[in-house]
Design a protein around this motif. Structure first.
Motif, PDB file in Angstrom:
ATOM      1  N   PHE A 190      -3.104  -2.137  42.892  1.00  0.00           N
ATOM      2  CA  PHE A 190      -4.519  -2.430  43.005  1.00  0.00           C
ATOM      3  C   PHE A 190      -5.347  -2.107  41.764  1.00  0.00           C
ATOM      4  O   PHE A 190      -6.473  -2.550  41.662  1.00  0.00           O
ATOM      5  N   CYS A 191      -4.802  -1.322  40.869  1.00  0.00           N
ATOM      6  CA  CYS A 191      -5.552  -0.966  39.661  1.00  0.00           C
ATOM      7  C   CYS A 191      -4.956  -1.730  38.486  1.00  0.00           C
ATOM      8  O   CYS A 191      -3.820  -1.491  38.096  1.00  0.00           O
ATOM      9  N   SER A 192      -5.742  -2.634  37.962  1.00  0.00           N
ATOM     10  CA  SER A 192      -5.231  -3.488  36.904  1.00  0.00           C
ATOM     11  C   SER A 192      -5.069  -2.711  35.605  1.00  0.00           C
ATOM     12  O   SER A 192      -5.813  -1.788  35.311  1.00  0.00           O
ATOM     13  N   SER A 193      -4.070  -3.104  34.861  1.00  0.00           N
ATOM     14  CA  SER A 193      -3.843  -2.541  33.541  1.00  0.00           C
ATOM     15  C   SER A 193      -3.736  -3.718  32.576  1.00  0.00           C
ATOM     16  O   SER A 193      -3.069  -4.706  32.862  1.00  0.00           O
ATOM     17  N   TYR A 194      -4.408  -3.602  31.456  1.00  0.00           N
ATOM     18  CA  TYR A 194      -4.452  -4.708  30.515  1.00  0.00           C
ATOM     19  C   TYR A 194      -3.365  -4.610  29.460  1.00  0.00           C
ATOM     20  O   TYR A 194      -3.414  -5.295  28.457  1.00  0.00           O
ATOM     21  N   VAL A 195      -2.391  -3.766  29.696  1.00  0.00           N
ATOM     22  CA  VAL A 195      -1.291  -3.574  28.762  1.00  0.00           C
ATOM     23  C   VAL A 195      -0.232  -4.633  29.053  1.00  0.00           C
ATOM     24  O   VAL A 195       0.109  -4.866  30.217  1.00  0.00           O
ATOM     25  N   PRO A 196       0.306  -5.289  28.009  1.00  0.00           N
ATOM     26  CA  PRO A 196       1.362  -6.285  28.242  1.00  0.00           C
ATOM     27  C   PRO A 196       2.580  -5.668  28.933  1.00  0.00           C
ATOM     28  O   PRO A 196       2.912  -4.499  28.713  1.00  0.00           O
ATOM     29  N   LEU A 197       3.245  -6.459  29.759  1.00  0.00           N
ATOM     30  CA  LEU A 197       4.357  -5.971  30.566  1.00  0.00           C
ATOM     31  C   LEU A 197       5.497  -5.418  29.712  1.00  0.00           C
ATOM     32  O   LEU A 197       6.080  -4.383  30.044  1.00  0.00           O
TER      33      LEU A 197
ATOM     34  N   TYR B  67       2.151   2.659  33.344  1.00  0.00           N
ATOM     35  CA  TYR B  67       0.769   2.265  33.625  1.00  0.00           C
ATOM     36  C   TYR B  67      -0.084   2.164  32.358  1.00  0.00           C
ATOM     37  O   TYR B  67      -0.874   1.238  32.221  1.00  0.00           O
ATOM     38  N   LEU B  68       0.084   3.103  31.423  1.00  0.00           N
ATOM     39  CA  LEU B  68      -0.811   3.168  30.273  1.00  0.00           C
ATOM     40  C   LEU B  68      -0.336   2.400  29.045  1.00  0.00           C
ATOM     41  O   LEU B  68      -1.141   1.963  28.240  1.00  0.00           O
ATOM     42  N   GLY B  69       0.950   2.302  28.841  1.00  0.00           N
ATOM     43  CA  GLY B  69       1.450   1.721  27.599  1.00  0.00           C
ATOM     44  C   GLY B  69       1.613   2.801  26.540  1.00  0.00           C
ATOM     45  O   GLY B  69       1.190   3.942  26.709  1.00  0.00           O
ATOM     46  N   ILE B  70       2.222   2.445  25.428  1.00  0.00           N
ATOM     47  CA  ILE B  70       2.630   3.435  24.436  1.00  0.00           C
ATOM     48  C   ILE B  70       1.456   4.128  23.752  1.00  0.00           C
ATOM     49  O   ILE B  70       1.476   5.339  23.555  1.00  0.00           O
TER      50      ILE B  70
END
Length: 159
Positions: A55-62, A101-104
Motif C-alpha cells: 500500500f505504500c508506494s516507492s519510487y525506486v526502480p525494481l 523498500y528504500l533502494g541503495i
C-alpha cells in the motif's frame, strides 16, 4: 506518544499528507518501540511489513530494490552465520526488507544513521547490547524523509 506525535509533525512538514505516509511512520514507530522495550520481534510483524509493500508506494526502480535487498541479505546473513550473537534474525530480515523498500541510496543513509545512533547508544548507556532495530527505524525514517538529499550531499562533500 509524544514521540509519535513529534514524528508525524516533522514528517508532514516535509512530506505531503498521505495515508501511506501515516502508515509508514506508525509502522516505524511501533517497530522501534517494540524492539526498544523487548529486544524481540515476533513473526507476526511480517503482516504489517507486507502491507507496507503493498500500500505504500516507492519510487525506486525494481532492479535497484532487488539488488539492494540481496546485498543487505548477503552481508547481514553472513554476519549472522559467523557471529550469531552479534545480530539477530529480525535485524537481518528488516535490513533486507528496508533495503528492498528504500533502494541503495536511501538505505545507505539509513545504515549510516543507525550505526551512528548505535554508537551513541553504547556510549550513553554503557551497555554492549542495543536494540538495533530501534536505531534502524530512526535511520529509515530520516532516510525516507531526506535520504536522497543527504546521500548526494555526502557524495558531493567527499568527491
Amino acid at each position: 506518544m509524544k514521540t509519535l506525535f513529534l514524528m508525524l509533525i516533522i514528517t508532514f512538514l516535509i512530506k505531503p499528507f498521505q495515508l501511506s505516509t501515516v502508515y509508514f511512520v506508525l509502522f516505524l514507530y511501533f517497530l522501534a518501540k517494540k524492539d526498544y522495550e523487548t529486544m524481540y520481534i515476533e513473526k507476526y510483524w511480517i503482516i504489517p511489513s507486507f502491507l507496507l509493500l503493498c500500500f505504500c508506494s516507492s519510487y525506486v526502480p525494481l532492479f535497484n530494490r532487488v539488488c539492494t535487498s540481496l546485498v543487505f541479505l548477503l552481508v547481514s546473513g553472513t554476519i549472522k552465520m559467523i557471529k550469531p550473537d552479534w545480530i539477530g534474525s529480525a535485524d537481518v530480515c528488516f535490513l533486507t526488507f528496508f533495503g528492498f523498500y528504500l533502494g541503495i541510496e536511501r538505505m545507505l543513509v539509513a545504515l549510516y544513521i543507525s550505526v551512528l545512533l548505535g554508537f551513541i547508544w553504547i556510549l550513553y548507556k554503557k551497555k554492549h547490547i542495543l536494540p538495533y532495530l530501534s536505531c534502524l527505524s530512526i535511520g529509515v525514517w530520516i532516510a525516507y524523509l531526506k535520504g536522497y538529499t543527504i546521500f548526494y550531499f555526502l557524495m558531493n562533500l567527499f568527491s
